[in-house]
Motif scaffolding. Structure first.
Motif, PDB file in Angstrom:
ATOM      1  N   CYS A   1       5.126  -6.981  -4.947  1.00  0.00           N
ATOM      2  CA  CYS A   1       4.041  -6.688  -4.011  1.00  0.00           C
ATOM      3  C   CYS A   1       4.651  -6.218  -2.693  1.00  0.00           C
ATOM      4  O   CYS A   1       5.601  -6.823  -2.185  1.00  0.00           O
TER       5      CYS A   1
ATOM      6  N   TRP B   1      -3.739 -11.430  -2.818  1.00  0.00           N
ATOM      7  CA  TRP B   1      -5.039 -10.772  -2.898  1.00  0.00           C
ATOM      8  C   TRP B   1      -5.175  -9.546  -2.008  1.00  0.00           C
ATOM      9  O   TRP B   1      -6.271  -9.022  -1.832  1.00  0.00           O
ATOM     10  N   GLU B   2      -4.070  -9.056  -1.466  1.00  0.00           N
ATOM     11  CA  GLU B   2      -4.111  -7.839  -0.657  1.00  0.00           C
ATOM     12  C   GLU B   2      -4.216  -6.615  -1.576  1.00  0.00           C
ATOM     13  O   GLU B   2      -3.702  -6.619  -2.690  1.00  0.00           O
ATOM     14  N   SER B   3      -4.852  -5.575  -1.092  1.00  0.00           N
ATOM     15  CA  SER B   3      -4.942  -4.312  -1.817  1.00  0.00           C
ATOM     16  C   SER B   3      -3.659  -3.524  -1.548  1.00  0.00           C
ATOM     17  O   SER B   3      -3.261  -3.364  -0.389  1.00  0.00           O
ATOM     18  N   ILE B   4      -3.006  -3.053  -2.618  1.00  0.00           N
ATOM     19  CA  ILE B   4      -1.772  -2.294  -2.470  1.00  0.00           C
ATOM     20  C   ILE B   4      -1.861  -1.002  -3.277  1.00  0.00           C
ATOM     21  O   ILE B   4      -2.706  -0.867  -4.164  1.00  0.00           O
ATOM     22  N   GLU B   5      -0.980  -0.052  -2.945  1.00  0.00           N
ATOM     23  CA  GLU B   5      -0.900   1.216  -3.659  1.00  0.00           C
ATOM     24  C   GLU B   5       0.407   1.251  -4.444  1.00  0.00           C
ATOM     25  O   GLU B   5       1.449   0.839  -3.936  1.00  0.00           O
TER      26      GLU B   5
ATOM     27  N   HIS C   1      -4.580   2.041  -6.889  1.00  0.00           N
ATOM     28  CA  HIS C   1      -4.850   0.946  -5.962  1.00  0.00           C
ATOM     29  C   HIS C   1      -5.124  -0.297  -6.799  1.00  0.00           C
ATOM     30  O   HIS C   1      -5.904  -0.249  -7.745  1.00  0.00           O
ATOM     31  N   LEU C   2      -4.470  -1.390  -6.442  1.00  0.00           N
ATOM     32  CA  LEU C   2      -4.716  -2.633  -7.160  1.00  0.00           C
ATOM     33  C   LEU C   2      -4.629  -3.806  -6.203  1.00  0.00           C
ATOM     34  O   LEU C   2      -4.204  -3.652  -5.060  1.00  0.00           O
ATOM     35  N   GLN C   3      -5.043  -4.963  -6.677  1.00  0.00           N
ATOM     36  CA  GLN C   3      -5.045  -6.163  -5.854  1.00  0.00           C
ATOM     37  C   GLN C   3      -3.947  -7.098  -6.335  1.00  0.00           C
ATOM     38  O   GLN C   3      -3.842  -7.385  -7.529  1.00  0.00           O
ATOM     39  N   CYS C   4      -3.128  -7.562  -5.401  1.00  0.00           N
ATOM     40  CA  CYS C   4      -2.054  -8.487  -5.740  1.00  0.00           C
ATOM     41  C   CYS C   4      -2.666  -9.791  -6.245  1.00  0.00           C
ATOM     42  O   CYS C   4      -3.552 -10.356  -5.600  1.00  0.00           O
TER      43      CYS C   4
END
Length: 86
Positions: free
Chosen positions: A58, A38-42, A31-34
């Motif tokens: 992203c 700034w959205e959380s993505i997998e 899990h990281l943040q763009c």
């Protein structure tokens, strides 16, 4: 079925086949943040390589994220995300 549910079924091995061989890759879900929206993505990362860097778009804003993955003995240690401008 959500991505994390599918990965839970096949984790930790993902089979990759071509016409000459079948190999096994150790994978993990990170899990990281763009760095743009700034959205959380997998993202799915390959833990069979100790250090790697690649670009992935992203899944929310489609901008390119540079992802650095650090693993040790097939276990994910850290994942870092940055924009192309950093």
């Amino acid at each position: 079925m959500a991505l994390h549910e599918i990965l839970a079924l096949i984790k930790p091995y993902c089979y990759v086949a071509d016409s000459h061989r079948v190999s096994i890759m150790l994978t993990d879900l990170a899990h990281l943040q763009c760095p743009y929206c700034w959205e959380s993505i997998e993202v799915v990362v390959d833990c069979s390589v100790d250090e790697q860097e690649y670009t992935e778009d992203c899944s929310v804003c489609c901008r390119p994220i540079i992802i650095s993955v650090f693993a040790q003995d097939g276990e994910l240690q850290t994942v870092e995300a940055r924009s192309e401008d950093d």
